[in-house]
Scaffold this active site. Structure first.
Site, PDB file in Angstrom:
ATOM      1  N   CYS A  45       7.336-122.073 -60.552  1.00 12.49           N
ATOM      2  CA  CYS A  45       7.989-120.765 -60.526  1.00 12.49           C
ATOM      3  C   CYS A  45       9.204-120.751 -59.602  1.00 12.49           C
ATOM      4  CB  CYS A  45       6.989-119.690 -60.099  1.00 12.49           C
ATOM      5  SG  CYS A  45       7.757-118.080 -59.900  1.00 12.49           S
ATOM      6  N   CYS A  50      10.529-119.426 -62.998  1.00 11.74           N
ATOM      7  CA  CYS A  50      10.921-118.010 -62.966  1.00 11.74           C
ATOM      8  C   CYS A  50      12.147-117.694 -62.105  1.00 11.74           C
ATOM      9  CB  CYS A  50       9.777-117.142 -62.430  1.00 11.74           C
ATOM     10  SG  CYS A  50       8.143-117.752 -62.710  1.00 11.74           S
ATOM     11  N   LYS A  53      15.448-119.492 -63.122  1.00 10.65           N
ATOM     12  CA  LYS A  53      15.728-118.961 -64.471  1.00 10.65           C
ATOM     13  C   LYS A  53      16.346-117.570 -64.379  1.00 10.65           C
ATOM     14  CE  LYS A  53      13.182-116.325 -66.202  1.00 10.65           C
ATOM     15  NZ  LYS A  53      11.872-116.566 -66.783  1.00 10.65           N
ATOM     16  N   TYR A 181       8.710-118.197 -74.957  1.00 13.89           N
ATOM     17  CA  TYR A 181       9.413-117.680 -73.776  1.00 13.89           C
ATOM     18  C   TYR A 181      10.644-118.523 -73.401  1.00 13.89           C
ATOM     19  CZ  TYR A 181       5.368-114.815 -72.259  1.00 13.89           C
ATOM     20  OH  TYR A 181       4.369-113.892 -72.139  1.00 13.89           O
ATOM     21  N   GLU A 185      14.531-117.420 -73.786  1.00 20.02           N
ATOM     22  CA  GLU A 185      15.248-117.102 -72.539  1.00 20.02           C
ATOM     23  C   GLU A 185      16.452-118.029 -72.363  1.00 20.02           C
ATOM     24  OE1 GLU A 185      12.292-117.220 -69.410  1.00 20.02           O
ATOM     25  OE2 GLU A 185      11.709-115.140 -69.789  1.00 20.02           O
ATOM     26  N   ARG A 208       5.974-115.496 -81.284  1.00 23.28           N
ATOM     27  CA  ARG A 208       4.634-115.256 -81.841  1.00 23.28           C
ATOM     28  C   ARG A 208       3.736-114.703 -80.737  1.00 23.28           C
ATOM     29  NH1 ARG A 208       0.075-118.273 -82.328  1.00 23.28           N
ATOM     30  NH2 ARG A 208       1.052-120.149 -81.451  1.00 23.28           N
ATOM     31  N   GLY A 265       6.190-125.564 -75.337  1.00 21.82           N
ATOM     32  CA  GLY A 265       4.939-125.304 -74.620  1.00 21.82           C
ATOM     33  C   GLY A 265       4.744-126.219 -73.421  1.00 21.82           C
ATOM     34  N   HIS A 439      16.222 -87.681 -66.281  1.00 17.94           N
ATOM     35  CA  HIS A 439      17.361 -87.701 -67.200  1.00 17.94           C
ATOM     36  C   HIS A 439      18.673 -87.980 -66.473  1.00 17.94           C
ATOM     37  CE1 HIS A 439      19.397 -86.690 -70.913  1.00 17.94           C
ATOM     38  NE2 HIS A 439      20.207 -85.904 -70.256  1.00 17.94           N
ATOM     39  N   GLU A 444      12.991 -92.356 -69.834  1.00 19.04           N
ATOM     40  CA  GLU A 444      12.491 -91.004 -70.129  1.00 19.04           C
ATOM     41  C   GLU A 444      11.915 -90.928 -71.542  1.00 19.04           C
ATOM     42  OE1 GLU A 444      15.452 -87.747 -70.616  1.00 19.04           O
ATOM     43  OE2 GLU A 444      16.945 -89.332 -70.443  1.00 19.04           O
TER      44      GLU A 444
END
Ligand code: NDP
Length: 462
Positions: A45, A50, A53, A181, A185, A208, A265, A439, A444
């Site tokens: 990560c 993450c 990325k 993913y 990305e 998927r 994967g 708003h 909202e």
């Protein structure tokens, strides 16, 4: 063997999100802890997942911001992008984070050994220099590794996301295999930075597992942004031409690329850790088999995070690591609830989702109500950008509970994180309706959707 004969109370193999959290919390509970990490503290990560990325995602989004600025009266001079600057700045930030993770561990008294560690006995871990450490408990937190799927001729030319973070230059033409993913990305990142991107996906439609409306919406917008999405095909061979690659697709077509990436994967890192020797069972999904407390088939060996192949997301690994430490060293048994885990795809457009998709709800619930809106975001009015936001609530038609929330568009992940609080608390559609709108925001819409777009009764089983 008496407890005092152990060198440490806990030996953690793997210094990623799950391992680091477990080590720190166990130490705070008074355990003597050692962590072995053979690459860099922080794990996938922080080091090559993450965090870097998301930095690349931010970089890629400036293109759209510069384009949108004109409608708001700004003249933006000809913009240009320098990949080496981005990568150098990203590397500096990752090094800072790695140091911070290391310092946090050391401050709590955790010993870090930068080496490979292998279990040689349920209570013994051997380091690469031959040193043996006797541990009362062992935690396997070795994560996962990118997998390239079926071998194809020329696969040695392909990169995975690991290498994508360190390319010496921005590819002009990039072909990405996969529709999950990472593929989606990185397609957005590289397209935003200026590459011509082709996504090659074997199934009917990308992403998927996500709600079908989300999948269709993301693909439509990706194509609007110039990303070529080829479905129903695979890369059959990668051939080197003079300076580039000719990519042969399963249908016989070819694509030219100067970089080919596989995002097909990740597999749990269960080999070369001594699991077989220690008698640790592997589950059918390829991960370490664990119970609800992350305990493996060997009573003093536990496993958390991607190596267990449950829900392969950082916050889940962190929760599992924390729960393990509380259970084993904190005198409080904690099992992690893997239901209602929100997820995001930081693609262009961004996806945020939690709970059941429409298809899942219709298969499981007696009655499913769908609330669905597509609208042009206010920002796109003056910019003229051709984009729409998708928002969808999936509601249990019998109990009125909101069981799914799916958003595509700017800020989707942030909105779904907040919706996760309500959904985890068991909020009903009536609670969403009772919440006052803020708003003008996109969010909202979540509290103003009154009109059901569809309602389905589950069909009786044959
Ligand atoms: P995913 O499982 O998400 O996607 C893999 C993709 O590769 C799927 O589209 C799959 O197709 C395809 N594929 C698999 N095997 C083959 C094959 N042999 N030939 C052709 N295509 C194949 O994996 P990723 O690599 O994208 O990401 C790994 C994991 O990392 C994710 O599951 C997620 O847990 C995590 N992650 C999370 C992120 C986030 O939270 N934002 C970001 C990045 C990663 P099919 O659909 O047909 O199976």
């Amino acid at each position: 063997m008496a407890v005092t004969d152990y060198d440490v109370d806990l030996f953690v193999i793997g210094g990623g999100s799950g391992g680091v959290r477990a080590a720190r919390v166990a130490a705070q509970h008074g355990a003597r802890v050692m962590v072995a990490e053979e690459y860099r503290v922080g794990g996938t990560c922080v080091i090559r997942g993450c965090v870097p990325k998301k930095l690349l995602v931010y970089a890629s989004r400036f293109r759209g911001e510069f384009e949108d600025a004109a409608g708001y009266g700004w003249t933006v001079p000809q913009s240009s992008f320098d990949w080496p600057t981005l990568i150098a700045n990203k590397d500096k930030e990752i090094a800072r984070l790695e140091a911070a993770y290391t310092a946090t561990l050391e401050k709590t008294g955790v010993a870090i050994v930068k080496t490979r560690a292998v279990i040689t006995d349920p209570n013994v871990v051997q380091l690469a220099d031959g040193k043996r450490v006797r541990a009362r408990y062992i935690l396997i937190a070795t994560g996962g590794t990118p997998t390239y799927g079926d071998p194809v001729p020329g696969i040695e030319h392909a990169i995975s996301s690991n290498e994508a973070f360190h390319l010496s230059q921005l590819p002009k033409h990039l072909v990405i295999q996969g529709g999950g993913y990472i593929a989606i990305e990185f397609a957005g990142i590289f397209a935003g930075l200026g590459s011509q991107v082709t996504v090659v996906y074997r199934g009917e439609n990308i992403l998927r597992g996500f709600d079908d409306d989300v999948r269709a919406h993301v693909r439509m917008d990706m194509e609007k942004h110039g990303i070529k999405v080829l479905v129903g095909c695979k890369i059959a061979a990668i051939e080197r031409t003079e300076k580039r690659f000719s990519v042969l697709l399963s249908g016989g077509n070819r694509a030219t690329a100067d970089c080919v990436m596989f995002a097909t994967g990740r597999t749990p890192n269960v080999s070369k850790v001594g699991l077989k020797e220690a008698g640790v069972a592997i589950a059918a999904n390829g991960g370490v088999a664990v119970d609800e407390y992350s305990r493996s088939s060997v009573s003093n060996i536990y496993a958390v995070g991607d190596v267990t192949n449950r829900v392969n997301l950082t916050p889940v690994a962190v929760r599992e690591g924390h729960a393990f430490a509380d259970t084993v060293f904190g005198g409080k048994k904690v099992a992690v609830d893997h239901a209602n885990v929100p997820t995001a795809v930081f693609s262009d457009p961004e996806v945020g989702a939690i709970g059941l998709t429409e298809a899942q709800a219709r298969a499981r619930l007696a009655r499913t109500d769908i609330y669905r809106e597509m609208f042009k975001p206010l920002k796109a009015t003056l910019s003229g950008r051709d984009t729409t936001v998708l928002m969808k609530l999936v509601v249990d038609g019998v109990t009125d509970r909101v069981v799914g929330c799916h958003i595509v568009g700017e800020g989707a992940a942030e909105m779904v994180q907040v919706a996760t609080i309500a959904i985890t608390m068991g909020a009903k559609k009536a609670d969403f309706d009772a919440a006052m709108a803020l708003h003008p925001t996109a969010a909202e819409e979540l509290v103003t959707m009154r009109q059901k777009s569809a309602s389905y009764a589950r069909e009786a089983a044959e």
